[in-house]
Enzyme design. Structure first.
Site, PDB file in Angstrom:
ATOM      1  CG  ASP A  32      -2.267   0.528   0.954  1.00 25.17           C
ATOM      2  OD1 ASP A  32      -2.202   1.520   0.609  1.00 25.17           O
ATOM      3  OD2 ASP A  32      -3.187  -0.212   1.462  1.00 25.17           O
ATOM      4  CG  HIS A  37      -9.048  -0.976   4.541  1.00 30.68           C
ATOM      5  ND1 HIS A  37      -8.799  -1.108   3.252  1.00 30.68           N
ATOM      6  CD2 HIS A  37      -8.656   0.229   4.823  1.00 30.68           C
ATOM      7  CE1 HIS A  37      -8.518  -0.078   2.931  1.00 30.68           C
ATOM      8  NE2 HIS A  37      -8.056   1.018   3.716  1.00 30.68           N
ATOM      9  CG  ASP A  38     -11.497   2.614   3.167  1.00 33.20           C
ATOM     10  OD1 ASP A  38     -10.953   2.571   4.567  1.00 33.20           O
ATOM     11  OD2 ASP A  38     -10.826   2.648   2.283  1.00 33.20           O
ATOM     12  CD  GLU A  41      -8.659   4.302  -1.895  1.00 37.37           C
ATOM     13  OE1 GLU A  41      -9.497   4.172  -0.986  1.00 37.37           O
ATOM     14  OE2 GLU A  41      -7.854   5.128  -1.562  1.00 37.37           O
ATOM     15  CG  ASP A  60      -4.486   5.960   0.633  1.00 40.77           C
ATOM     16  OD1 ASP A  60      -5.351   5.012   0.890  1.00 40.77           O
ATOM     17  OD2 ASP A  60      -4.638   7.063   1.180  1.00 40.77           O
TER      18      ASP A  60
HETATM   19  C1  NOJ Z   1      -8.161   5.345   1.662  1.00 36.05           C
HETATM   20  C2  NOJ Z   1      -7.818   4.233   2.531  1.00 36.05           C
HETATM   21  O1  NOJ Z   1      -8.389   3.101   1.851  1.00 36.05           O
HETATM   22  C3  NOJ Z   1      -8.540   4.661   3.849  1.00 36.05           C
HETATM   23  O2  NOJ Z   1      -8.514   3.573   4.916  1.00 36.05           O
HETATM   24  C4  NOJ Z   1      -7.757   5.870   4.548  1.00 36.05           C
HETATM   25  O3  NOJ Z   1      -8.387   6.105   5.788  1.00 36.05           O
HETATM   26  C5  NOJ Z   1      -7.723   6.839   3.608  1.00 36.05           C
HETATM   27  N1  NOJ Z   1      -7.370   6.506   2.289  1.00 36.05           N
HETATM   28  C6  NOJ Z   1      -6.748   7.933   4.050  1.00 36.05           C
HETATM   29  O4  NOJ Z   1      -5.466   7.546   3.793  1.00 36.05           O
END
Ligand code: NOJ
Length: 543
Positions: A103, A329-330, A268, A205
């Site tokens: 990541d 995870h989000d 992402e 990210d």
């Molecule tokens: C995306 C990540 O997947 C998330 O978990 C994170 O809080 C934010 N970016 C900020 O880095």
């Protein structure tokens, strides 16, 4: 027969498995997962059949956002282990034929990163311009109206140097200034550091946040905002994200990546399809795969999903390789969105569509979102907007390995509570049960791995209505599969409308009782049922 399928890189044909390291396996008994823990479980990952692991951040971090606030890009947080552990893990993965994707979090650092500490020390600091510092408005107000994704303003006042700095996320996550060439070079060096160690690629990210409007203009108000949405959605982030200049940066990241053999660059990007496509790069020089979150975001409705698949397929640039994400995870886990039975159909969809699937740890055993009492909440997104129910903790709970204490995740009390159902829902229990969610995943992955029609063949939509989605996958060699999925809990019939009717045998079904069934003109499915059918060879097909 000589194979007509061409050589495809691993990231096209294989399945990616996302590991949230805090929650995967705790080898040192402190209640938090670690790199040695992942190492311990490599045999499991190999057995599952996936081709690569993507590991969420494990770099030194104050953990304000659980590792997405990085204080040193080229080291390991002691909580997760040491650089030796990482190197062992990388070697262990490679020995098992598994690729390792890191990541990469280039949009922001931790406020404790030495770069920011220096930047903040004085207006004259050599690193001042590495971050986005601005004077207040003449009345002292914030430079513009931009909001933080995690609630409240995106600007933080620094009383010492009397300027504001910009943070798209937490105030502990100041955004880097990607218009500064030195920042760019420093970050490309970070990529090279890990590529030189042998990692196989990056998930970048918030790729679409990297560059902001040069004039920092106000974002317009979102006319469709409703109270239940995060406060961030009150504005349309047209000046704070997805700027045209971002593509030059992504192209440079791609250049750095492509200087090494068969590495992958994944972005992402949460944007509508047409905007998402631009991240492949105008000359195919962008991300190899901008993550496709359609299956995460759309309501679970057959026609809507079928239409979105076709829109996505139709919008892909020439040579743009598709990909599919069902959870991460989000976002809420698939079982919690569609229910346990329907999650089996969802797995079949994820693993039979054209394009690289990303599977979120625990989804393969049907883990669900776990209710976390307010006093145990850890996620800053949840804590900052308590009235909105936005905590991501529920989808980040410890992996359920066995029926032992703490689900076999740790010998100590885990950092987040384990699902109460762990005695029933765990790897050990599902491993040898042919009816389990885990066995279904294994079968689907195995089939996908061994069949070019599935891992690189074409996709042809055949039919959809408000219950079913039907499509076929064909390899140039002549092998074909038909996929029929019932996205509802009511029985349905799919009646082939075109002669010659497709014939074949079910090779994988969400209910194993259906396996080996022969299908032809009329296909009857129970609720929450899906089948993959190996079609009779086109040349042998009888009419
Ligand atoms: C995306 C990540 O997947 C998330 O978990 C994170 O809080 C934010 N970016 C900020 O880095």
């Amino acid at each position: 027969m000589t194979s007509l399928t061409t050589h495809s890189p691993w990231w096209k044909t294989g399945v990616i498995y996302q590991i949230y390291p805090r929650s995967f396996y705790d080898a040192n008994g402190d209640g938090i997962g670690d790199l040695q823990g992942i190492m311990h479980r490599l045999d499991y990952i190999q057995w599952l059949g996936v081709r690569a692991i993507w590991i969420s951040p494990f770099y030194p971090s104050p953990m304000a956002d659980f590792g997405y606030d990085i204080a040193n890009y080229t080291d390991i947080d002691p909580l997760f282990g040491t650089m030796d552990d990482f190197e062992q893990l990388l070697q262990g993965a490679h020995q098992r034929g598994l690729k390792v994707i890191l990541d990469f979090v280039p949009n922001h650092t931790s406020d404790l990163h030495p770069w920011f500490v220096e930047s903040k020390s004085s207006k004259a600091s050599a690193k001042r311009d590495w971050y986005i510092w601005q004077d207040g408005k003449p009345d002292g107000g914030e430079p513009n109206n931009w909001k933080s994704v995690f609630g409240g303003s995106a600007w933080e006042w620094d009383a010492h140097t009397r300027q504001y700095y910009y943070h798209g996320f937490l105030k502990e996550q100041p955004d880097l200034n990607w218009r500064n060439e030195a920042v760019q070079e420093a970050m490309y060096d970070v990529m090279r550091f890990w590529l030189d160690k042998g990692v196989d690629g990056f998930r970048v990210d918030v790729m679409w946040h990297l560059i902001k409007d040069a004039q920092l203009r106000d974002n317009p108000v979102n006319p469709d905002y409703t109270e239940s949405q995060p406060t961030y959605d009150q504005l349309l982030p047209v000046y704070s994200t997805d700027q045209p200049e971002v593509h030059a940066i992504v192209a440079r990241m791609r250049e750095v990546t492509d200087a090494y053999d068969e590495r992958v660059l994944i972005g992402e990007v949460y944007l509508p399809i047409q905007q998402l496509m631009t991240y492949y790069g105008a000359q195919n020089d962008g991300a190899h795969m901008p993550f496709n979150f359609l299956l995460v975001r759309l309501p679970w409705q057959a026609q809507e999903i079928a239409a979105a698949i076709d829109q996505y397929e139709g919008a892909l640039p020439a040579n743009g390789w598709p990909n599919w994400v069902l959870g991460n995870h989000d976002n809420p886990r698939i079982v919690s969105r569609v229910g346990e039975s329907q999650a089996r159909v969802a797995a079949m969809l994820l693993l039979t569509l054209r394009g690289t699937p990303t599977l979120y740890y625990g989804d393969e055993i049907g883990m669900r979102d776990v209710a976390i009492p307010a006093e145990e909440m850890q996620d800053p997104q949840g804590l900052n907007m308590p009235e909105k129910d936005l905590s991501r903790d529920p989808c980040r709970t410890p992996m359920q390995w066995s029926g032992e204490a703490h689900a076999g995740f740790s010998t100590a009390k885990p950092w987040l509570r384990v699902d109460k159902r762990y005695r029933r829902v765990n790897v050990e229990r599902q491993r040898d049960d042919p009816f389990s969610m885990l066995s279904l995943h294994r079968k689907l992955i195995e089939l996908r791995n061994s069949e070019p029609a599935l891992n690189q063949g074409s996709y042809t939509p055949l039919f959809s209505n408000d219950q079913v989605i039907v499509y076929r996958r064909d390899s140039p060699d002549g092998d074909s599969f038909l996929v029929v999925l019932n996205l509802t809990s009511r029985p349905c019939r799919y009646r082939q409308s075109q002669q010659p009717y497709l014939h074949g045998q079910v090779v994988v079904a969400t209910s194993p009782e259906m396996e080996d069934t022969i299908i032809s003109e009329n296909i009857y499915l129970n609720g929450d049922e899906g089948i993959v059918v190996r079609l009779e060879h086109r040349d042998d097909a009888t009419t």
